[in-house]
Design a protein around this motif. Structure first.
Motif, short mmCIF file in Angstrom:
data_model
loop_
_atom_site.label_atom_id
_atom_site.label_comp_id
_atom_site.label_asym_id
_atom_site.label_seq_id
_atom_site.Cartn_x
_atom_site.Cartn_y
_atom_site.Cartn_z
N UNK A 1 0.80 -1.22 0.00
CA UNK A 1 0.00 0.00 0.00
C UNK A 1 0.84 1.28 0.00
N UNK A 2 1.98 1.26 0.67
CA UNK A 2 2.81 2.48 0.69
C UNK A 2 3.35 2.81 -0.68
N UNK A 3 3.50 1.79 -1.54
CA UNK A 3 4.05 2.02 -2.89
C UNK A 3 2.97 2.31 -3.92
N UNK A 4 1.85 1.60 -3.85
CA UNK A 4 0.86 1.75 -4.91
C UNK A 4 -0.20 2.79 -4.60
N UNK A 5 -0.36 3.14 -3.32
CA UNK A 5 -1.38 4.12 -2.96
C UNK A 5 -2.79 3.57 -3.14
N UNK A 6 -3.76 4.45 -3.07
CA UNK A 6 -5.17 4.05 -3.12
C UNK A 6 -5.79 4.13 -4.52
N UNK A 7 -5.06 4.68 -5.47
CA UNK A 7 -5.64 4.92 -6.80
C UNK A 7 -6.18 3.65 -7.47
N UNK A 8 -5.49 2.50 -7.43
CA UNK A 8 -6.06 1.31 -8.07
C UNK A 8 -7.43 0.93 -7.51
N UNK A 9 -7.62 1.11 -6.22
CA UNK A 9 -8.91 0.77 -5.61
C UNK A 9 -9.98 1.80 -5.95
#
Length: 266
Positions: free
Chosen positions: A241-249
């Motif tokens: 989560x720290x790398x990909x952030x919330x945008x995909x969700x």
């Protein structure tokens, strides 16, 4: 239910309980959209037990540490960092337990439609995107105050509306308060324990009062698949989560909500 339905619903529960995309929405959709038979109260209890065991085993060291700290310092004037965090988990759980108990029947009647789920999926998805984009990510979980905990707890209470996502709204609130993504997620997961436990106990009471027969093999399979998927989901989510952030969700929620709106109106 067929074996296929048992497995798919358990996987859905295990994956979506802790991702910010709403497990209640996904469990409602197969019957609302695909015409599957409602899985029933007993099965809901079983898959939630699987998810509860997963989060408790994953966070067993945290739970042990917080519990020991609470008994050692929780009622004293000299609070430790862990005893404070234990208190904040309790405090943040109260609004959801109260609201969930008071509005349970109302939500069952008026909140489980595809239109409600589509709307909340999109609206709270956009709110998650805004919070993640504007987040300062300056605080960790040990810096949460009682005011922060209460704010997150009130946000969690909103998740009684299907499609909101309990994990999504609590992470949104945490990000708004300046928590880093992993801390927002960890606090959200810790908060899930009393909430899932409370919801499971209420459902169990209803189940004991129900005259319907219990299909124990269905329940065991559902709990097992839910446990495995939930544990894997927690592990991978915290790792990434720290790398990909919330945008995909957020993107997923917008696509899902849009498809549901098309289903409702066309």
């Amino acid at each position: 239910m067929t074996l296929f339905e048992i497995i798919i619903l358990a996987i859905i529960q295990g994956l979506t309980e802790f991702l910010p995309i709403s497990s209640s929405a996904h469990l409602i959709l197969p019957s609302a959209v695909l015409g599957w038979h409602n899985q029933g109260l007993a099965y809901d209890v079983a898959v939630h037990v699987g998810s509860l065991l997963a989060v408790m085993i994953y966070f067993r060291n945290d739970i042990s540490r917080l519990t020991v700290a609470w008994f050692k310092h929780g009622l004293s004037k000299q609070q430790s960092t862990d005893s404070k965090l234990a208190w904040w988990v309790v405090l943040a759980s109260i609004p959801a337990i109260i609201i969930g108990f008071l509005l349970k029947d109302f939500i069952e009647v008026y909140g489980r439609s595809a239109l409600v789920i589509a709307t909340t999926t999109i609206v709270f998805g956009l709110l998650l995107w805004y919070a993640d984009r504007k987040a300062t990510l300056a605080k960790n979980i040990t810096q949460i105050t009682w005011k922060n905990a209460l704010f997150i707890g009130i946000a969690q209470a909103i998740a009684v509306i299907p499609g909101t996502s309990r994990s999504g709204i609590t992470m949104t609130a945490g990000l708004m308060l300046g928590l880093d993504r992993e801390s927002a997620a960890r606090f959200s997961f810790l908060l899930s324990i009393p909430v899932i436990l409370g919801a499971g106990l209420l459902a169990t009471v209803d189940l004991l009062q129900s005259p319907d027969p219990v299909q124990w093999l269905e329940l065991l399979l559902g709990a097992a698949f839910s446990f495995v998927c939930a544990y894997a989901c927690i592990y991978l989510f915290l790792a990434w989560i720290s790398r990909i952030g919330m945008l995909p969700f957020v993107i997923y929620r917008l696509i899902l909500g849009s498809l549901l709106l098309l289903y409702v109106f066309f």
